[in-house]
Design a protein around this motif. Sequence first.
Motif, PDB file in Angstrom:
ATOM      1  N   TYR A 125       0.855  -1.190   0.000  1.00 58.69           N
ATOM      2  CA  TYR A 125       0.000   0.000   0.000  1.00 58.69           C
ATOM      3  C   TYR A 125       0.891   1.240   0.000  1.00 58.69           C
ATOM      4  CZ  TYR A 125      -3.495  -3.424   1.358  1.00 58.69           C
ATOM      5  OH  TYR A 125      -4.326  -4.519   1.399  1.00 58.69           O
ATOM      6  N   ASN A 126       0.784   2.043  -1.041  1.00 59.64           N
ATOM      7  CA  ASN A 126       1.588   3.252  -1.190  1.00 59.64           C
ATOM      8  C   ASN A 126       0.739   4.479  -0.921  1.00 59.64           C
ATOM      9  OD1 ASN A 126       4.146   2.070  -2.277  1.00 59.64           O
ATOM     10  ND2 ASN A 126       2.697   1.302  -3.785  1.00 59.64           N
ATOM     11  N   ALA A 127       1.348   5.452  -0.258  1.00 60.47           N
ATOM     12  CA  ALA A 127       0.656   6.701   0.051  1.00 60.47           C
ATOM     13  C   ALA A 127       1.689   7.819   0.132  1.00 60.47           C
ATOM     14  CB  ALA A 127      -0.099   6.575   1.362  1.00 60.47           C
ATOM     15  N   SER A 150      22.310  -1.772   2.067  1.00 61.89           N
ATOM     16  CA  SER A 150      23.045  -2.099   0.842  1.00 61.89           C
ATOM     17  C   SER A 150      24.462  -2.508   1.225  1.00 61.89           C
ATOM     18  CB  SER A 150      23.076  -0.899  -0.106  1.00 61.89           C
ATOM     19  OG  SER A 150      23.907   0.120   0.424  1.00 61.89           O
ATOM     20  N   ALA A 151      25.261  -2.875   0.237  1.00 63.07           N
ATOM     21  CA  ALA A 151      26.643  -3.270   0.497  1.00 63.07           C
ATOM     22  C   ALA A 151      27.459  -2.109   1.055  1.00 63.07           C
ATOM     23  CB  ALA A 151      27.277  -3.797  -0.778  1.00 63.07           C
ATOM     24  N   THR A 152      27.005  -0.892   0.845  1.00 67.54           N
ATOM     25  CA  THR A 152      27.749   0.275   1.324  1.00 67.54           C
ATOM     26  C   THR A 152      27.229   0.831   2.640  1.00 67.54           C
ATOM     27  OG1 THR A 152      26.386   1.754  -0.020  1.00 67.54           O
ATOM     28  CG2 THR A 152      28.436   0.921  -1.017  1.00 67.54           C
ATOM     29  N   GLY A 153      26.174   0.259   3.198  1.00 66.97           N
ATOM     30  CA  GLY A 153      25.666   0.730   4.477  1.00 66.97           C
ATOM     31  C   GLY A 153      24.156   0.808   4.519  1.00 66.97           C
ATOM     32  N   THR A 154      23.646   1.631   5.424  1.00 66.57           N
ATOM     33  CA  THR A 154      22.206   1.787   5.572  1.00 66.57           C
ATOM     34  C   THR A 154      21.829   3.253   5.400  1.00 66.57           C
ATOM     35  OG1 THR A 154      22.346   2.076   7.966  1.00 66.57           O
ATOM     36  CG2 THR A 154      22.012  -0.170   7.167  1.00 66.57           C
ATOM     37  N   ALA A 155      20.591   3.459   4.982  1.00 66.29           N
ATOM     38  CA  ALA A 155      20.059   4.811   4.804  1.00 66.29           C
ATOM     39  C   ALA A 155      18.570   4.768   5.059  1.00 66.29           C
ATOM     40  CB  ALA A 155      20.340   5.305   3.385  1.00 66.29           C
ATOM     41  N   ASP A 156      17.980   5.924   5.342  1.00 62.60           N
ATOM     42  CA  ASP A 156      16.530   6.006   5.467  1.00 62.60           C
ATOM     43  C   ASP A 156      15.894   5.647   4.128  1.00 62.60           C
ATOM     44  OD1 ASP A 156      16.739   6.846   8.096  1.00 62.60           O
ATOM     45  OD2 ASP A 156      16.611   8.978   7.584  1.00 62.60           O
ATOM     46  N   THR A 157      14.751   4.979   4.175  1.00 57.16           N
ATOM     47  CA  THR A 157      14.068   4.648   2.928  1.00 57.16           C
ATOM     48  C   THR A 157      13.395   5.886   2.360  1.00 57.16           C
ATOM     49  OG1 THR A 157      12.062   4.008   4.097  1.00 57.16           O
ATOM     50  CG2 THR A 157      13.611   2.239   3.540  1.00 57.16           C
ATOM     51  N   SER A 158      13.260   5.880   1.047  1.00 61.40           N
ATOM     52  CA  SER A 158      12.607   7.003   0.390  1.00 61.40           C
ATOM     53  C   SER A 158      11.307   6.573  -0.283  1.00 61.40           C
ATOM     54  CB  SER A 158      13.542   7.625  -0.648  1.00 61.40           C
ATOM     55  OG  SER A 158      13.910   6.656  -1.610  1.00 61.40           O
ATOM     56  N   SER A 159      10.892   5.339  -0.066  1.00 62.26           N
ATOM     57  CA  SER A 159       9.664   4.865  -0.701  1.00 62.26           C
ATOM     58  C   SER A 159       8.444   5.371   0.061  1.00 62.26           C
ATOM     59  CB  SER A 159       9.638   3.336  -0.774  1.00 62.26           C
ATOM     60  OG  SER A 159       9.293   2.799   0.476  1.00 62.26           O
ATOM     61  N   HIS A 160       7.313   5.218  -0.544  1.00 64.41           N
ATOM     62  CA  HIS A 160       6.051   5.641   0.054  1.00 64.41           C
ATOM     63  C   HIS A 160       5.220   4.440   0.492  1.00 64.41           C
ATOM     64  CE1 HIS A 160       6.630   9.845  -0.930  1.00 64.41           C
ATOM     65  NE2 HIS A 160       7.064   9.453  -2.114  1.00 64.41           N
ATOM     66  N   VAL A 161       5.888   3.325   0.786  1.00 65.76           N
ATOM     67  CA  VAL A 161       5.167   2.132   1.219  1.00 65.76           C
ATOM     68  C   VAL A 161       4.645   2.379   2.633  1.00 65.76           C
ATOM     69  CG1 VAL A 161       5.286  -0.340   1.684  1.00 65.76           C
ATOM     70  CG2 VAL A 161       6.561   0.631  -0.232  1.00 65.76           C
TER      71      VAL A 161
END
Length: 111
Positions: free
Chosen positions: A8-10, A58-69
Amino acid sequence: MKKFVVLYNAPQSAQAQMAESSPEAAQEGMKAWMEWAQRAGDGIVDMGNPLGTGKEVSATGTADTSSHVAGYGILQAEDMDGALALLDRHPHLMMPDASIQVYEALDIPGL
């Protein structure tokens, strides 16, 4: 029966939606979801849940997600058309700019 993952995207996070919703609006929203669940019946494997903020690994580390899930669910149907039919008049789509993504869960060869 095949299984289908529903995302569900919003434009607004589920946390923000819930924080801004009055108790009456939240109750009305749940009523719409329960009515949909009754229509979908045995097609629902897991109603799922709203999702909080996430991290992308990812192989280079972690980041905040940018998706709208904003949430997920799991359905079962004979095919994609059957899964899409279960989503007819889904209450998530009443929200402006909301959408639903549907993915068939594939069997892993050899397992």
